[in-house]
Scaffold this motif. Structure first.
Motif, PDB file in Angstrom:
ATOM      1  N   GLN A 236       0.914  -0.952  -0.085  1.00 42.60           N
ATOM      2  CA  GLN A 236      -0.448   0.169  -0.121  1.00 42.60           C
ATOM      3  C   GLN A 236       0.718   1.454   0.206  1.00 42.60           C
ATOM      4  OE1 GLN A 236      -2.140  -0.830   3.855  1.00 42.60           O
ATOM      5  NE2 GLN A 236      -1.037   0.687   4.700  1.00 42.60           N
ATOM      6  N   PRO A 237       0.335   2.224  -0.661  1.00 38.96           N
ATOM      7  CA  PRO A 237       1.046   3.425  -0.881  1.00 38.96           C
ATOM      8  C   PRO A 237       1.596   4.346   1.126  1.00 38.96           C
ATOM      9  CG  PRO A 237      -1.319   4.334  -1.623  1.00 38.96           C
ATOM     10  CD  PRO A 237      -0.630   2.188  -1.284  1.00 38.96           C
ATOM     11  N   GLU A 238      -0.026   3.854   1.857  1.00 40.72           N
ATOM     12  CA  GLU A 238       0.535   4.582   3.069  1.00 40.72           C
ATOM     13  C   GLU A 238       1.699   3.794   3.877  1.00 40.72           C
ATOM     14  OE1 GLU A 238      -2.557   4.034   1.605  1.00 40.72           O
ATOM     15  OE2 GLU A 238      -3.882   5.022   1.537  1.00 40.72           O
ATOM     16  N   ALA A 239       1.662   4.420   5.233  1.00 41.18           N
ATOM     17  CA  ALA A 239       2.300   3.616   5.569  1.00 41.18           C
ATOM     18  C   ALA A 239       1.459   2.334   6.686  1.00 41.18           C
ATOM     19  CB  ALA A 239       3.139   4.749   7.001  1.00 41.18           C
ATOM     20  N   PHE A 240       2.322   1.675   7.184  1.00 39.49           N
ATOM     21  CA  PHE A 240       1.337   0.462   8.033  1.00 39.49           C
ATOM     22  C   PHE A 240       0.865   1.133   9.155  1.00 39.49           C
ATOM     23  CE2 PHE A 240       2.781  -2.229   4.642  1.00 39.49           C
ATOM     24  CZ  PHE A 240       1.163  -2.978   4.023  1.00 39.49           C
ATOM     25  N   GLN A 241      -0.485   1.134   9.502  1.00 40.18           N
ATOM     26  CA  GLN A 241      -1.271   0.797  10.310  1.00 40.18           C
ATOM     27  C   GLN A 241      -1.655  -0.914  10.840  1.00 40.18           C
ATOM     28  OE1 GLN A 241      -2.668   4.796  11.265  1.00 40.18           O
ATOM     29  NE2 GLN A 241      -1.941   5.929  10.139  1.00 40.18           N
ATOM     30  N   ALA A 242      -1.153  -1.659  10.865  1.00 42.44           N
ATOM     31  CA  ALA A 242      -2.030  -2.872  10.923  1.00 42.44           C
ATOM     32  C   ALA A 242      -2.861  -3.395  12.431  1.00 42.44           C
ATOM     33  CB  ALA A 242      -1.080  -4.393  10.452  1.00 42.44           C
ATOM     34  N   ALA A 243      -4.189  -3.562  12.500  1.00 44.76           N
ATOM     35  CA  ALA A 243      -4.268  -3.153  13.957  1.00 44.76           C
ATOM     36  C   ALA A 243      -4.450  -4.957  14.693  1.00 44.76           C
ATOM     37  CB  ALA A 243      -5.602  -2.962  13.791  1.00 44.76           C
ATOM     38  N   ASP A 244      -5.423  -5.153  14.676  1.00 44.23           N
ATOM     39  CA  ASP A 244      -6.524  -6.445  14.902  1.00 44.23           C
ATOM     40  C   ASP A 244      -6.600  -8.028  14.200  1.00 44.23           C
ATOM     41  OD1 ASP A 244      -7.661  -7.418  16.809  1.00 44.23           O
ATOM     42  OD2 ASP A 244      -9.513  -6.618  17.021  1.00 44.23           O
ATOM     43  N   ILE A 245      -6.581  -8.787  14.704  1.00 42.65           N
ATOM     44  CA  ILE A 245      -6.251 -10.051  14.170  1.00 42.65           C
ATOM     45  C   ILE A 245      -6.927 -10.881  14.981  1.00 42.65           C
ATOM     46  CG2 ILE A 245      -4.346 -10.507  15.299  1.00 42.65           C
ATOM     47  CD1 ILE A 245      -3.272 -12.289  12.866  1.00 42.65           C
ATOM     48  N   HIS A 246      -7.787 -11.821  14.045  1.00 44.51           N
ATOM     49  CA  HIS A 246      -8.874 -13.032  14.776  1.00 44.51           C
ATOM     50  C   HIS A 246      -8.780 -14.076  13.773  1.00 44.51           C
ATOM     51  CE1 HIS A 246     -10.082 -10.639  18.433  1.00 44.51           C
ATOM     52  NE2 HIS A 246     -10.380  -9.348  17.364  1.00 44.51           N
ATOM     53  N   ILE A 247      -8.361 -15.314  14.080  1.00 42.75           N
ATOM     54  CA  ILE A 247      -9.211 -17.035  12.991  1.00 42.75           C
ATOM     55  C   ILE A 247     -10.347 -17.083  13.718  1.00 42.75           C
ATOM     56  CG2 ILE A 247      -7.824 -18.062  14.744  1.00 42.75           C
ATOM     57  CD1 ILE A 247      -6.570 -19.098  13.322  1.00 42.75           C
ATOM     58  N   THR A 248     -11.171 -18.092  13.005  1.00 41.34           N
ATOM     59  CA  THR A 248     -12.047 -18.843  12.996  1.00 41.34           C
ATOM     60  C   THR A 248     -12.458 -19.272  13.670  1.00 41.34           C
ATOM     61  OG1 THR A 248     -11.698 -19.282  10.908  1.00 41.34           O
ATOM     62  CG2 THR A 248     -13.446 -17.869  10.419  1.00 41.34           C
ATOM     63  N   PRO A 249     -13.540 -20.020  14.504  1.00 37.90           N
ATOM     64  CA  PRO A 249     -13.181 -21.582  15.309  1.00 37.90           C
ATOM     65  C   PRO A 249     -13.069 -22.177  15.062  1.00 37.90           C
ATOM     66  CG  PRO A 249     -15.235 -19.426  15.605  1.00 37.90           C
ATOM     67  CD  PRO A 249     -14.525 -19.398  13.983  1.00 37.90           C
ATOM     68  N   ASP A 250     -13.486 -22.663  13.512  1.00 36.64           N
ATOM     69  CA  ASP A 250     -12.676 -23.894  12.946  1.00 36.64           C
ATOM     70  C   ASP A 250     -11.093 -24.343  11.872  1.00 36.64           C
ATOM     71  OD1 ASP A 250     -12.864 -22.336  10.624  1.00 36.64           O
ATOM     72  OD2 ASP A 250     -14.750 -23.238   9.748  1.00 36.64           O
ATOM     73  N   ALA A 251     -10.285 -22.487  12.489  1.00 32.48           N
ATOM     74  CA  ALA A 251      -9.195 -22.581  12.031  1.00 32.48           C
ATOM     75  C   ALA A 251      -9.324 -22.595  10.502  1.00 32.48           C
ATOM     76  CB  ALA A 251      -7.882 -24.040  12.765  1.00 32.48           C
ATOM     77  N   ARG A 252      -9.874 -22.547  10.137  1.00 34.99           N
ATOM     78  CA  ARG A 252      -9.656 -22.338   8.233  1.00 34.99           C
ATOM     79  C   ARG A 252      -9.354 -21.029   8.184  1.00 34.99           C
ATOM     80  NH1 ARG A 252     -15.168 -23.939   5.521  1.00 34.99           N
ATOM     81  NH2 ARG A 252     -14.006 -24.090   3.899  1.00 34.99           N
ATOM     82  N   PHE A 253      -9.749 -20.065   8.250  1.00 41.04           N
ATOM     83  CA  PHE A 253      -9.588 -18.446   7.801  1.00 41.04           C
ATOM     84  C   PHE A 253      -9.594 -17.884   8.931  1.00 41.04           C
ATOM     85  CE2 PHE A 253     -13.459 -20.151   5.600  1.00 41.04           C
ATOM     86  CZ  PHE A 253     -13.553 -20.556   5.139  1.00 41.04           C
ATOM     87  N   LEU A 254      -8.670 -16.557   8.348  1.00 44.43           N
ATOM     88  CA  LEU A 254      -7.879 -15.898   9.547  1.00 44.43           C
ATOM     89  C   LEU A 254      -8.321 -14.544   8.511  1.00 44.43           C
ATOM     90  CD1 LEU A 254      -4.816 -15.649  11.773  1.00 44.43           C
ATOM     91  CD2 LEU A 254      -4.701 -13.649  10.022  1.00 44.43           C
ATOM     92  N   TYR A 255      -8.232 -13.394   9.858  1.00 44.28           N
ATOM     93  CA  TYR A 255      -8.749 -11.916   9.327  1.00 44.28           C
ATOM     94  C   TYR A 255      -7.653 -11.499  10.057  1.00 44.28           C
ATOM     95  CZ  TYR A 255     -12.175 -14.072   7.225  1.00 44.28           C
ATOM     96  OH  TYR A 255     -13.764 -14.803   6.214  1.00 44.28           O
ATOM     97  N   ALA A 256      -7.083 -10.046   9.516  1.00 45.84           N
ATOM     98  CA  ALA A 256      -6.127  -8.965   9.609  1.00 45.84           C
ATOM     99  C   ALA A 256      -6.433  -7.901   9.343  1.00 45.84           C
ATOM    100  CB  ALA A 256      -5.102  -8.669   9.433  1.00 45.84           C
ATOM    101  N   SER A 257      -6.859  -6.864  10.205  1.00 47.10           N
ATOM    102  CA  SER A 257      -7.693  -5.662   9.713  1.00 47.10           C
ATOM    103  C   SER A 257      -6.370  -4.323   9.653  1.00 47.10           C
ATOM    104  CB  SER A 257      -8.936  -4.683  11.039  1.00 47.10           C
ATOM    105  OG  SER A 257      -7.296  -4.512  11.967  1.00 47.10           O
ATOM    106  N   GLU A 258      -6.465  -3.656   8.659  1.00 43.96           N
ATOM    107  CA  GLU A 258      -5.595  -2.261   8.569  1.00 43.96           C
ATOM    108  C   GLU A 258      -5.745  -0.663   8.521  1.00 43.96           C
ATOM    109  OE1 GLU A 258      -2.326  -0.188   7.653  1.00 43.96           O
ATOM    110  OE2 GLU A 258      -4.387   0.364   6.396  1.00 43.96           O
ATOM    111  N   LYS A 259      -5.657   0.099   9.383  1.00 47.35           N
ATOM    112  CA  LYS A 259      -6.451   0.909   9.590  1.00 47.35           C
ATOM    113  C   LYS A 259      -6.018   2.414   8.510  1.00 47.35           C
ATOM    114  CE  LYS A 259      -4.222   1.841  14.214  1.00 47.35           C
ATOM    115  NZ  LYS A 259      -4.020   2.402  15.097  1.00 47.35           N
TER     116      LYS A 259
END
Length: 339
Positions: A236-259
């Motif tokens: 991304q062109p902006e400086a990173f401001q990554a924030a939160d991270i969570h995984i689904t209970p079945d451990a198939r998918f992981l998500y990460a937020s970027e502010k």
């Protein structure tokens, strides 16, 4: 009888409020139930960390404004909040979490460079501190592993993951410190380790790097830590401001937020726990916090700058997100807890 609604709590820092919201598990629609300002808050702060007790009977909320305190709330039959009391503290806390037995509150102070454990009293309010560990540069999160054996801390300022054995006293006095130092893992300079998500079935922790937009997959056991993979969020062109991270209970998918880009990134979780990037989705403006429902079907993200939360249906085959509902809440929502 299986409930068709999911109750969630949203910490809204700049208005000093907790919003209680209902999410329909049938449709994904969000409905406002109630909201209230933190009792005893004179001036709101910049964030409002929340934590649910493991028995789902108590909600804890942090005042980072004036004065500093930890509020305890009893949860009623419909998830309604009844204030139990405030515990005034000296530190500005960025994160709180109970241990798996609800005997201790684990805390991290970014501003004061400290982690600490507090006793949880019989009345469920927070008691005295039992252990304080200083000189952890920009401590952002102190988190218990799912097996209740070790504790990790992200030291954002010096790119370090700290590692302790969890061994609380078995006596009723709880006078001895519950955490015993094992070691630490140095990450690359400029990582900025922030939040942690644990694999539900394997001894693996995923640590998001706020400053370089990475996710480090770390093997975690009582013998030590080992970095087994590093993956990147999209460039991304902006400086990173990554924030939160969570995984689904079945451990198939992981998500990460970027502010900075107001996005959520999706990763597939492989059988060995490693990650593969799949896609990125636009979300609410500045998503500092989000959460996944216990059934793994919905994700709810909070926008610090949009003053809304949004629910997304998680595709059970691909993990892709489909916007379902948006709801206005208080000013600067930054924390979402699922009952």
């Amino acid at each position: 009888m299986i409930s068709l609604e999911q109750t969630l709590y949203v910490g809204c820092a700049l208005s000093g409020e907790i919003y209680t919201v209902e999410l329909s598990l049938a449709t994904g629609e969000l409905t406002h139930l109630s909201h209230a300002r933190l009792p005893g808050l004179n001036k709101p702060g910049g964030a409002m960390p929340l934590a649910l007790s493991r028995d789902r009977n108590t909600l804890y909320a942090v005042s980072r404004g004036e004065p500093f305190f930890i509020a305890a709330f009893n949860l009623g039959p419909q998830g309604n909040l009844h204030h139990l009391g405030n515990t005034f503290i000296n530190n500005n806390l960025a994160y709180i979490q109970t241990d798996t037995n609800d005997n201790y509150l684990l805390t991290a102070s970014f501003i004061d460079h400290q982690v600490a454990t507090y006793l949880i009293q019989a009345d469920r309010c927070i008691g005295r501190p039992v252990q304080c560990i200083e000189n952890i540069s920009n401590a952002h999160m102190l988190s218990m592993s799912p097996d209740n054996k070790t504790v990790l801390c992200t030291g954002l300022g010096e790119d370090v993951i700290y590692h302790w054995q969890w061994a609380p006293s078995q006596s009723n006095e709880h006078t001895s410190p519950p955490m015993y130092y094992i070691g630490q893992l140095q990450l690359p300079n400029g990582t900025g380790p922030r939040h942690i998500a644990y694999h539900p079935n394997q001894p693996i922790a995923y640590v998001i790097g706020e400053r370089n937009g990475t996710i480090n997959t770390i093997s975690c056991s009582v013998t030590g830590l080992r970095n087994i993979q590093t993956v990147d969020l999209p460039e991304q062109p902006e400086a990173f401001q990554a924030a939160d991270i969570h995984i689904t209970p079945d451990a198939r998918f992981l998500y990460a937020s970027e502010k900075a880009t107001s996005t959520l990134s999706l990763f597939n979780v492989q059988a060995d726990g490693t990650l593969t990037f799949v896609a990125q989705f636009a979300t609410e403006n500045r998503p500092r916090g989000f959460a996944i429902t216990p059934d793994g079907n919905y994700l709810v993200a909070a926008g610090q700058y949009s003053h809304h939360i949004a629910s997304y249906r998680i595709n059970p085959e691909t993990g892709s997100l489909r916007l379902i509902s948006r709801l206005p809440v208080g000013q600067s929502p930054d924390w979402v807890e699922m009952l």
